[in-house]
Every structure is written in structure tokens, then in C-alpha cells.
Design an enzyme around this catalytic site. Structure first.
Site, PDB file in Angstrom:
ATOM      1  CG  HIS A  58      -2.921  -0.491   7.706  1.00  0.00           C
ATOM      2  ND1 HIS A  58      -3.409  -1.438   8.871  1.00  0.00           N
ATOM      3  CD2 HIS A  58      -3.559  -1.504   6.417  1.00  0.00           C
ATOM      4  CE1 HIS A  58      -4.213  -2.705   8.490  1.00  0.00           C
ATOM      5  NE2 HIS A  58      -4.175  -2.340   7.579  1.00  0.00           N
TER       6      HIS A  58
ATOM      7  CE1 TYR B  64      -9.379  -7.770   6.357  1.00  0.00           C
ATOM      8  CE2 TYR B  64      -7.315  -6.922   7.629  1.00  0.00           C
ATOM      9  CZ  TYR B  64      -8.700  -6.490   6.152  1.00  0.00           C
ATOM     10  OH  TYR B  64      -8.088  -5.249   6.594  1.00  0.00           O
TER      11      TYR B  64
ATOM     12  CD  GLN C 184      -2.794  -1.463   2.844  1.00  0.00           C
ATOM     13  OE1 GLN C 184      -2.335  -0.456   3.700  1.00  0.00           O
ATOM     14  NE2 GLN C 184      -3.590  -1.645   2.300  1.00  0.00           N
TER      15      GLN C 184
ATOM     16  CD  GLU D 234     -13.940   3.237  13.945  1.00  0.00           C
ATOM     17  OE1 GLU D 234     -13.372   4.451  14.535  1.00  0.00           O
ATOM     18  OE2 GLU D 234     -14.703   1.948  14.985  1.00  0.00           O
TER      19      GLU D 234
END
Lengths: 362, 147
Positions: A140, A254, A78, A233
């Protein structure tokens, strides 16, 4: 029979009107996982590609040569080149801010720089922030940026996937919202500015992987973050507050196991809304344009997993209703931005990513 | 018949390891939650443990089955080539199998799929669950052979 016929006709007319509410045009294509977009005053756009290039779109055409390939970039998972925002005085100082990952597979981190855009070159590159400590996962990073009305810079930092407990400790940057001045120094009014029990640049903590950050027209700071399996959220941010991850969450790991059996706790903030199952929110904006008057003040959330955009109708700081849009594209949507021209722009997340412009049908 | 019995022993060893690893994993996560200042009651603990056994029931037994299969084949080959007690070979195989698999997955995917194994102490405890699984399998096979 006549009544049924008339009802059917009415239904068809309403459906047709809804279908023609907007049209979708392709502004640019062939982008490698476009992550963020910034709008220049002359109508040009700057786009970051996660693979490391900063690209310019001039007169609706994607320039083939990238503006810059940033040094020291670490592209993995990522990570890569992430957000871009312009300085509030960009027309005068030509300064912009970029976030990206640096380091190596075993020691990487989020970095934020400022630079001066001089034609098609980045000059005076200054490092403002580097997340610490480094991590050994390619996930992340967070990486969203926003400027506050007081000209301080907000930066989201993810908890690195394998380091989730550290989002609750104030001695590191994992799972934090950071606030610094535009020169990298720490504002004196930060909630932990004395630095006695916490890093002074921390503004809020207890986040997972926040990839959405905006300051709305009324000055409210909004942040959205990915949950694990469920529990994405939308949070209304107040300085010094703990947003709970991983002590409380509405999602599960997960693997199927609990991250925590608790969804609420004392001194930990509840989200304004959450999404279970996950929609994977990748970025968001507040619509302030005039082309879609009925959208004014709405928040638009790009959803990667759901392959949609969620339109949130807000009322008194709460989500009054939600509409799932643009599913007909069948594309992972990384980012949604309201352009200064009143159009809505979507970035699709793929090796052949696109910039799409949403305009009124008429 | 012999093959069926061996398969049955294997399934018993996998299930025992799965239950142990799941229970250990839940307690490690709850310890972290307590570390944040939240009170975890006995009923919370029991409910969370049961939840995780159900939640992990798809992923973890498959992971353990695959790793045990490979580890036990290697252990049996080693035993035949180098001799030694079956129990020790299978205990060693069980001990090494889950850390090896989880490390391999992390290398490939970039993250630890079983949260309990993110720390050295957690990985050690999960390895110990594998050791018990290996011991159980060897013991059942030995007993079957004695019969």
C-alpha cells in the site's frame, strides 16, 4: 424455423462484428512487472518496471539497456519503481516525475523525484516529496502521479496496510492525496495550507491504496483505490474532503471481519461507484483519441484481479454503464493508457510483462 | 478413547479462544470507529460481533488450531523434561502461541492478518485469549486424568 435461422444468423453477425472491434498487438515483452508508461513526442515510450528499471522503447523496440536504475530504491512486495509522468513542458525542459519506494524492510516510504531526461540519462534529480512517517510493511504505497492544469503535482499515498486508522489523521501521509508545486513547495491554496491542524501538503484524506489518478479533460480529478475484500472505489476528488477509509467502506477485511460496519457517515464522501467483489484497479485513463470515436470521454480502468479492463461510460459525473473488456488475454492488467496516437495501451503485470496496443480492427 | 477425549478438549479450547479473540477483535475495531466520531449503538455492536464471528470462522480457528497444536506439544515436552504444573506450561504456551504465529505471518507476508493484533495493546489482548485457551485445555486434561 426460418425465423429462428435468421435470428441465429443475425446473432452470429453481431458477435463477429463485436469480436473484430479491435485488434491487440504486442509492442514489447519481457518486462518485469511494468507499472507505468509515458509517451514522448518523438513516438518513443518510457516504461517503469517495478523491479527498478526505467526502460525506453524506440521505434517499437525495447532498448536492452535501462535508462537508469534509480539509487536508494527499496524493492519489496508492492514497492519498487512505480509511476512516471512527463512535465507539461517536457518538450522544452525535458523534466519528468517518478515515484518509487525507498528505505528498508522496517522503515520504508514513498518518494517522488523530478529529473531531467538527457538522452538516456537522468540528470538534476531532485527529491520533491517523501511520505512520512516510514512504515514496516511492503504494501500500500499508492504512488500514482498527475499534473493539474495549474501545474501543481498530485501524489497518491497508500495507508501502509497495517496503518489504516492513520488515514483519518491529518498529521501524517498515510492514505492521503498530496498536492505540491513542481519544486516541492506547498501551494498556498491547499485546503490545509495554514498547517495548524494538518500537514499543509494534504489535499484529501481517508484513502486506502489509491493506484489510479487522473485529471480529466474538464478538469475533474478522479481517483480509484483498492478496497480490502470488496469495496474498490472510484472517487471524484474535491479538495479537503474525507473519503472515509477505514471509518466507512463497502468491503470487509481479508480475514472476513469488518473493517467497519458502516458504509456511510456524515462529512465522509461516497464513491461514484464501487466494485464488490474486488476487481483490484491498478491504474486508469480517460480516452481522448479519435481512433475509437465511441470511446471518447470514457474512463478505462485496469483490473489486476479481474484480469480485465473496465470501460466506464460517464454521464454528468456518474457511471452510466460499464463494459468488461480484454478478458480474453487472461492477464493481470496493471495500467491502461491512451496514447497520443489514439491507440489504447495496456501493461500486463507479471515477471514477463507486456505492453499491448489496442487498435481498431479495420 | 483417551486420544479422542484429548482431541475434544483441544477443540473446545480452540473454539473458546476463537470466540474470545473474535469478540475482542471486534471491540477493538469498533473503538477505533468511535474514535473517528461515529456513533456505535448497542445493536451495531452486537450485529458487528456476530458478523465477525461468522466472518472469521474459516481463518481464525485454523490459525489457532495450528499454533495451539505446536505450542501444546512444546509445552508437554517441556513439562516432561523440566517438570512443573501442566496448567502453567499450557497457559504460557497459549499466551505465546498467537503472537508468535501472527509475527511470523507478518514477517513472511508483510502484513497482520488479524487486524486486532496490529497494535501492542491489541496483540497483548489476543495473547491473553491464548492464555485462557491454554488454561482451559490444561484444566480439561487435568480433570479427565482425575476422572
Amino acid at each position: 424455423m426460418t425465423i429462428i435461422f435468421r435470428l441465429c444468423l443475425l446473432f452470429l453477425l453481431v458477435s463477429s462484428a463485436q469480436a473484430e472491434e479491435y485488434k491487440i498487438e504486442t509492442v514489447a515483452e519481457g518486462l518485469s512487472h511494468p507499472w507505468a508508461i509515458a509517451f514522448l513526442q518523438d513516438g518513443d515510450m518510457l516504461v517503469t518496471e517495478r523491479s527498478g528499471q526505467l526502460r525506453r522503447i524506440t521505434n517499437g523496440e525495447l532498448e536492452q539497456e535501462p535508462i537508469a536504475k534509480l539509487p536508494d530504491l527499496h524493492i519489496d512486495g508492492q514497492g519498487g519503481l512505480l509511476d512516471i509522468i512527463l512535465d507539461s513542458e517536457f518538450s522544452v525542459n525535458h523534466r519528468l516525475y517518478l515515484s518509487f519506494s525507498i528505505g528498508s524492510k522496517n522503515a520504508n516510504a514513498l518518494r517522488v523525484i523530478s529529473a531531467r531526461l538527457d538522452g538516456n540519462k537522468l540528470e538534476n534529480i531532485t527529491t520533491l516529496f517523501t511520505a512520512s512517517p516510514t512504515k514496516d510493511t511492503p504494501h500500500h504505497f499508492g504512488g500514482r502521479l498527475a499534473l493539474m492544469p495549474d501545474s501543481t503535482l498530485l501524489i497518491t499515498v497508500g495507508e501502509g496496510f497495517d496503518y489504516r486508522e492513520r488515514a483519518q489523521s491529518l498529521d501524517n501521509h498515510f492514505g492521503k492525496l498530496i498536492r505540491i508545486n513542481k519544486d516541492g513547495t506547498v501551494p498556498a491554496d491547499n485546503p490545509f495550507a495554514d498547517g495548524e491542524d494538518a500537514l499543509p501538503e494534504i489535499w484529501t484524506y481517508g484513502h486506502r491504496n489509491p493506484q489510479g489518478l487522473l485529471v480529466s479533460a474538464d478538469g475533474t480529478v478522479w481517483l480509484h483505490e483498492h478496497g480490502p475484500r470488496g469495496g474498490d472505489e472510484l472517487n471524484r476528488i474535491e479538495p479537503g474532503k474525507n473519503y472515509g477509509w477505514p471509518a466507512i467502506t463497502h468491503g470487509v477485511d481479508y480475514s472476513g471481519a469488518y473493517v467497519s460496519p458502516f458504509t456511510e457517515a456524515e462529512d465522509m464522501e461516497q464513491p461514484v461507484t464501487y466494485w464488490s467483489p474486488s476487481i483490484a484497479p491498478g491504474g486508469f485513463c480517460e480516452y481522448r483519441g479519435d481512433l475509437f470515436p465511441e470511446w471518447k470521454g470514457n474512463l478505462f480502468v485496469a483490473a489486476l484481479a479481474e484480469k480485465s479492463v473496465r470501460r466506464l461510460v460517464m454521464e454528468n459525473g456518474k457511471v452510466k454503464s460499464q463494459e468488461t473488456m480484454f478478458t480474453e488475454l487472461d492477464q493481470r492488467i496493471r495500467e491502461v493508457r491512451a496514447g497520443p496516437d489514439g491507440y489504447l495501451y495496456l501493461l500486463t503485470d507479471s515477471d514477463e510483462g507486456k505492453i499491448l496496443r489496442i487498435s481498431p480492427a479495420n | 478413547m483417551k486420544l479422542l477425549k484429548t482431541m475434544l478438549y483441544f477443540i473446545v479450547a480452540v473454539l473458546a479462544t476463537f470466540l474470545l479473540a473474535s469478540i475482542v477483535g471486534t471491540q477493538l475495531v469498533l473503538a477505533d470507529i468511535q474514535g473517528f466520531g461515529l456513533l456505535v449503538s448497542s445493536s451495531d455492536r452486537v450485529a458487528a460481533t456476530m458478523h465477525d464471528i461468522a466472518g472469521l470462522a474459516t481463518m481464525l480457528p485454523i490459525l489457532i488450531s495450528v499454533t495451539f497444536l505446536l505450542a501444546f506439544i512444546i509445552a508437554e515436552s517441556g513439562r516432561r523434561i523440566m517438570a512443573g504444573k501442566r496448567t502453567y506450561w499450557y497457559m504460557a504456551a497459549g499466551l505465546a502461541s498467537l503472537p508468535a504465529a501472527l509475527t511470523l505471518i507478518k514477517t513472511l507476508m508483510g502484513g497482520t492478518v488479524f487486524a486486532a493484533a496490529r497494535t501492542d495493546s491489541g496483540m497483548l489482548l489476543i495473547a491473553f485469549c491464548g492464555l485462557i485457551g491454554g488454561w482451559l485445555f490444561a484444566r480439561l486434561v487435568n480433570r479427565g486424568k482425575a476422572e
